[in-house]
Design a protein around this motif. Structure first.
Motif, PDB file in Angstrom:
ATOM      1  N   ARG A   1      -0.153  -0.305  -5.310  1.00  0.00           N
ATOM      2  CA  ARG A   1       0.385   0.442  -6.452  1.00  0.00           C
ATOM      3  C   ARG A   1       1.441   1.430  -5.979  1.00  0.00           C
ATOM      4  O   ARG A   1       1.501   1.793  -4.815  1.00  0.00           O
TER       5      ARG A   1
ATOM      6  N   ALA B   1      -4.741   4.704  -0.488  1.00  0.00           N
ATOM      7  CA  ALA B   1      -5.086   4.069  -1.767  1.00  0.00           C
ATOM      8  C   ALA B   1      -3.926   3.219  -2.274  1.00  0.00           C
ATOM      9  O   ALA B   1      -4.128   2.101  -2.748  1.00  0.00           O
TER      10      ALA B   1
ATOM     11  N   LEU C   1      -4.259  -0.807  -2.701  1.00  0.00           N
ATOM     12  CA  LEU C   1      -4.222  -1.327  -4.065  1.00  0.00           C
ATOM     13  C   LEU C   1      -2.877  -1.941  -4.433  1.00  0.00           C
ATOM     14  O   LEU C   1      -2.755  -2.628  -5.443  1.00  0.00           O
TER      15      LEU C   1
END
Length: 118
Positions: free
Chosen positions: A92, A86, A90
């Motif tokens: 992040r 993830a 993303l």
């Protein structure tokens, strides 16, 4: 007459030896460097080893991917792997992560007082 017989007795075997030597030389040459000769066999052996190494690398990569997919498909998903994917997708980061940004050396401006030799 006698000279012709002796000449024939010497020249005919010499001609036969010469022709047979040429035929043997022709076949030896093609056995060494022909389309299916020893040189071609060596080249095929090298290519076979290269392909086998590529196959081994791909088999290891496939096993790694199968392992990672098994971690995601399991009854209980591996949270670390899910979080890693993830974050990667993303772009992040977690609040507690330490981020070190590396860039090309050409992008860094020179310090004050430094001069370029170029």
């Amino acid at each position: 007459m006698v000279v012709k017989k002796r000449l024939r007795a010497v020249l005919i075997p010499l001609a036969l030896y010469g022709v047979s030597g040429l035929a043997v030389g022709y076949f030896v040459h093609h056995a060494q460097s022909g389309q299916r000769g020893l040189d071609a066999k060596r080249e095929l052996q090298v290519e076979r080893e290269r392909i086998a190494a590529t196959l081994d690398a791909l088999a290891r990569e496939r096993a790694d991917w199968q392992h990672r997919i098994a971690l995601v498909r399991a009854e209980q998903i591996d949270r670390d792997l899910l979080e890693e994917q993830a974050r990667l997708m993303l772009g992040r980061v977690h609040a507690n992560d330490v981020v070190i940004m590396l860039g090309p050396a050409a992008d860094v401006p020179p310090e004050r007082g430094e001069t370029s030799i170029n």
